[in-house]
Scaffold this motif. Structure first.
Motif, mmCIF file in Angstrom:
data_model
loop_
_atom_site.group_PDB
_atom_site.id
_atom_site.type_symbol
_atom_site.label_atom_id
_atom_site.label_comp_id
_atom_site.label_asym_id
_atom_site.label_seq_id
_atom_site.Cartn_x
_atom_site.Cartn_y
_atom_site.Cartn_z
ATOM 1 N N LEU A 148 -8.002 -2.203 2.210
ATOM 2 C CA LEU A 148 -7.700 -2.450 0.593
ATOM 3 C C LEU A 148 -6.358 -2.445 0.055
ATOM 4 N N MET A 149 -5.539 -1.783 0.868
ATOM 5 C CA MET A 149 -4.173 -1.877 0.442
ATOM 6 C C MET A 149 -3.706 -3.252 0.749
ATOM 7 N N GLN A 150 -4.143 -3.647 1.870
ATOM 8 C CA GLN A 150 -3.675 -5.282 2.318
ATOM 9 C C GLN A 150 -4.096 -6.295 1.172
ATOM 10 N N ILE A 151 -5.446 -5.916 0.827
ATOM 11 C CA ILE A 151 -6.222 -7.159 -0.041
ATOM 12 C C ILE A 151 -5.357 -6.816 -1.343
ATOM 13 N N ASP B 262 1.337 -8.480 -5.680
ATOM 14 C CA ASP B 262 2.670 -8.955 -5.230
ATOM 15 C C ASP B 262 3.398 -7.683 -4.473
ATOM 16 N N ILE B 263 2.702 -6.785 -3.941
ATOM 17 C CA ILE B 263 3.438 -5.713 -3.237
ATOM 18 C C ILE B 263 3.227 -6.130 -1.480
ATOM 19 N N GLU B 264 4.427 -6.198 -1.168
ATOM 20 C CA GLU B 264 4.532 -6.664 0.419
ATOM 21 C C GLU B 264 4.340 -5.357 1.174
ATOM 22 N N ASN C 168 -18.881 6.250 -3.043
ATOM 23 C CA ASN C 168 -18.743 5.221 -1.740
ATOM 24 C C ASN C 168 -17.574 4.442 -1.963
ATOM 25 N N VAL C 169 -17.806 3.251 -0.922
ATOM 26 C CA VAL C 169 -16.680 2.453 -0.930
ATOM 27 C C VAL C 169 -16.053 1.894 -2.492
ATOM 28 N N ARG C 170 -17.143 1.683 -3.283
ATOM 29 C CA ARG C 170 -16.554 1.280 -4.473
ATOM 30 C C ARG C 170 -15.598 2.022 -5.253
ATOM 31 N N GLU C 171 -16.078 3.377 -4.944
ATOM 32 C CA GLU C 171 -15.092 4.476 -5.810
ATOM 33 C C GLU C 171 -13.747 4.384 -5.112
ATOM 34 N N LEU C 172 -13.807 4.590 -3.733
ATOM 35 C CA LEU C 172 -12.579 4.359 -3.043
ATOM 36 C C LEU C 172 -11.678 3.176 -3.315
ATOM 37 N N GLU C 173 -12.191 1.991 -3.219
ATOM 38 C CA GLU C 173 -11.539 0.885 -3.768
ATOM 39 C C GLU C 173 -10.766 1.016 -5.100
ATOM 40 N N ASN C 174 -11.522 1.595 -6.217
ATOM 41 C CA ASN C 174 -11.078 1.621 -7.362
ATOM 42 C C ASN C 174 -9.620 2.621 -7.533
ATOM 43 N N VAL C 175 -9.790 3.659 -6.477
ATOM 44 C CA VAL C 175 -8.794 4.824 -6.486
ATOM 45 C C VAL C 175 -7.471 3.860 -5.820
ATOM 46 N N VAL C 176 -7.799 2.939 -4.816
ATOM 47 C CA VAL C 176 -6.689 2.531 -3.942
ATOM 48 C C VAL C 176 -6.082 1.548 -5.059
ATOM 49 N N ARG C 177 -6.831 0.711 -5.983
ATOM 50 C CA ARG C 177 -6.066 -0.076 -6.850
ATOM 51 C C ARG C 177 -5.331 0.756 -7.706
ATOM 52 N N ILE D 259 3.229 5.115 -0.903
ATOM 53 C CA ILE D 259 2.040 5.754 -1.431
ATOM 54 C C ILE D 259 2.116 7.387 -0.994
ATOM 55 N N SER D 260 2.279 8.370 -1.691
ATOM 56 C CA SER D 260 2.582 9.782 -1.315
ATOM 57 C C SER D 260 1.246 10.624 -1.737
ATOM 58 N N ILE D 261 1.232 11.725 -1.134
ATOM 59 C CA ILE D 261 0.070 12.555 -1.692
ATOM 60 C C ILE D 261 -0.111 12.942 -3.185
ATOM 61 N N GLU D 262 1.147 12.621 -3.659
ATOM 62 C CA GLU D 262 1.217 13.370 -5.224
ATOM 63 C C GLU D 262 0.562 12.027 -5.865
ATOM 64 N N HIS D 263 0.790 10.709 -5.544
ATOM 65 C CA HIS D 263 0.266 9.555 -6.090
ATOM 66 C C HIS D 263 -1.209 9.651 -5.969
#
Length: 476
Positions: free
Chosen positions: A327-330, A336-338, A358-367, A378-382
């Motif tokens: 998800l970070m890659q996508i 525009d974060i390399e 589930n995955v939909r919630e994880l996807e939202n958090v990663v975004r 990305i740190s644990i505080e983020h």
């Protein structure tokens, strides 16, 4: 970052073509134009488009022959035919030859845009491959190499090539549509259409027409014959998502179709043979629905033959690190974060969460985490900040809804009001459509896409609730 969808418009009337092109471009589409049937066919055969929109009467090659040849060359390419009144039977013939749908002239632009949006989504579902495994970079992918996911991959391979109905069961957000598409793409029907219908997103009064089509005059507003999704999926696959939300009456008609392999359009008497494989999905407890008389027992046993159960994310937590990196890659590319990176402690924190969505919630958090961290690691505080914020929002929303429902039920018990169900649905819809159109800055197409409803439904709800915010940016 939305992907620009490409359309080919084949229209010999220069004025009409220019008007249609401007409307479609204003909606964010990239549009190419041809004025002849033969040149339009050549362009569509050599260049990849998401949808072709063609007039019926064309110089060089008429629309009917164009549909026939183009469907033979590119059976996954949706073709929308525009035709004048009095040629409905010809349009029906074009549908049999492979046209996705048709419009009778004159038509409202909203009607065209709604149909184009559906065709574009159908094209996307058919053309974007679903990859499976651990190290995948494709945007549409089923990620995971755990024992549970290995079992899912085996099940997909086991049922894909067999001519049987498949039922996919699992919690919301576990990737049931991706599994349905993977089954389709590995089947012997992969060159034919894949048509998806969300049974929960379409009002009960419209779902039968959506599935089976209708004849002119079948109900108020049915001013022309319309084919249904079963006919659109001819030779291919029809995906019925959230089948557990289907009414008992529609369930009975679906059962007959599965048994007898033909449909009747609403208002019609002629049986129409259909050849569409059905894949269904639901997050509901069908056994409880059977007990509560909300789901037909005969349909349940008809569907419950080949069953794939998607595992909840909390039951395959070993897949979370790979999911997060994927998800970070996508979304890193979208923002525009390399080469975005994450600390091991932050990854471990995500792996230890229960993920009810589930995955939909994880996807939202990663975004959200990517937007918060920017180009930094990305740190644990983020991660903690975003997870806490998402949890508070969900809890607050649930408490607000629960409190409102409790108040209404208390008043109903005291005899102070009736019709609690209709009142709650009305208020929730008013808030839902109001927030969506505000967030979309008045862009009805964007708001409708977010909500999973058609543009026509969106417009009807806005009119019903008197919601008319200004549109500052009509393009996506």
């Amino acid at each position: 970052m939305s992907v620009k969808r490409t359309l080919l418009l084949i229209e010999d009337d220069a004025g009409a073509a220019d008007a249609l092109r401007r409307v479609l471009v204003n909606e964010g589409y990239t549009v190419s134009c041809e004025g002849r049937g033969d040149s339009g066919l050549g362009t569509a055969e050599t260049i990849n488009f998401d949808v072709v929109i063609s007039d019926l009467k064309l110089p060089g090659l008429d629309g009917l022959e164009l549909v026939k040849r183009l469907h033979q060359a590119k059976p996954r390419l949706p073709i929308i035919l525009m035709t004048a009144h009095g040629t409905t039977e010809t349009a029906i013939e074009a549908t049999k030859l492979g046209a996705y749908d048709y419009l009778l002239k004159p038509f409202e632009m909203e009607e065209l845009l709604d149909l184009v949006e559906k065709a574009v989504e159908s094209s996307r579902l058919m053309s974007e491959p679903v990859k499976m495994g651990e190290c995948v970079s494709a945007r549409n992918a089923i990620i995971g190499n755990s024992r549970l996911m290995q079992g899912i991959y085996k099940e997909i391979g086991r049922v894909a090539a067999k001519p049987i109905t498949v039922l996919i069961r699992g919690e919301t957000g576990t990737g049931k549509e991706l599994i349905a598409r993977a089954i389709y793409q590995h089947s012997d029907r992969s060159a034919a259409p894949f048509v998806a219908v969300n049974c929960a997103a379409i009002p009960e009064t419209l779902l039968e027409s959506e599935l089976f089509g209708h004849e002119r005059g079948a109900f108020t507003g049915a001013d022309m014959r319309r084919i249904g999704r079963f006919e659109q999926a001819s030779g291919g696959t029809l995906f019925l998502d959230e089948i557990g939300d289907m009414s008992l009456n529609t369930q009975a008609k679906l059962l007959r179709v599965l048994q007898e392999k033909y449909i009747h359009r609403l208002g019609g008497r002629e049986p129409i043979p259909i050849d569409a494989r059905v894949i269904a999905a639901t997050h509901r407890d069908l056994e409880k629905a059977l007990h509560d008389k909300q789901f037909r027992e005969d349909l349940y046993y008809r569907l419950n033959v080949a069953v794939i159960k998607t595992p909840a994310l909390r039951h395959r937590s070993e897949d979370i690190p790979n999911l997060v990196r994927y998800l970070m890659q996508i979304y890193g590319a979208d923002f525009d974060i390399e080469s975005p990176s994450i600390q091991p402690e932050a990854l471990q924190f995500l792996q230890n969460q229960p993920w009810p969505g589930n995955v939909r919630e994880l996807e939202n958090v990663v975004r959200q985490v990517l937007l918060l961290a920017g180009r930094y690691t990305i740190s644990i505080e983020h991660v903690r900040e975003v997870v806490a914020k998402v949890g508070e929002a969900v809890a607050g929303g649930n408490q607000s809804i629960a409190a409102g429902i409790g108040t209404y039920l208390s008043r109903a018990r005291r005899g102070e009001m009736e019709g609690v169900h209709a009142t709650v649905i009305e208020e929730v819809e008013r808030e839902l459509f109001g927030q969506a159109i505000e967030l979309a800055q008045g862009n009805q197409a964007k708001a409708a896409r977010w909500l999973g409803v058609s543009r026509i439904t969106m417009r009807e709800k806005l009119n019903h609730f008197g919601l008319h915010p200004g549109q500052s940016n009509p393009a996506d």
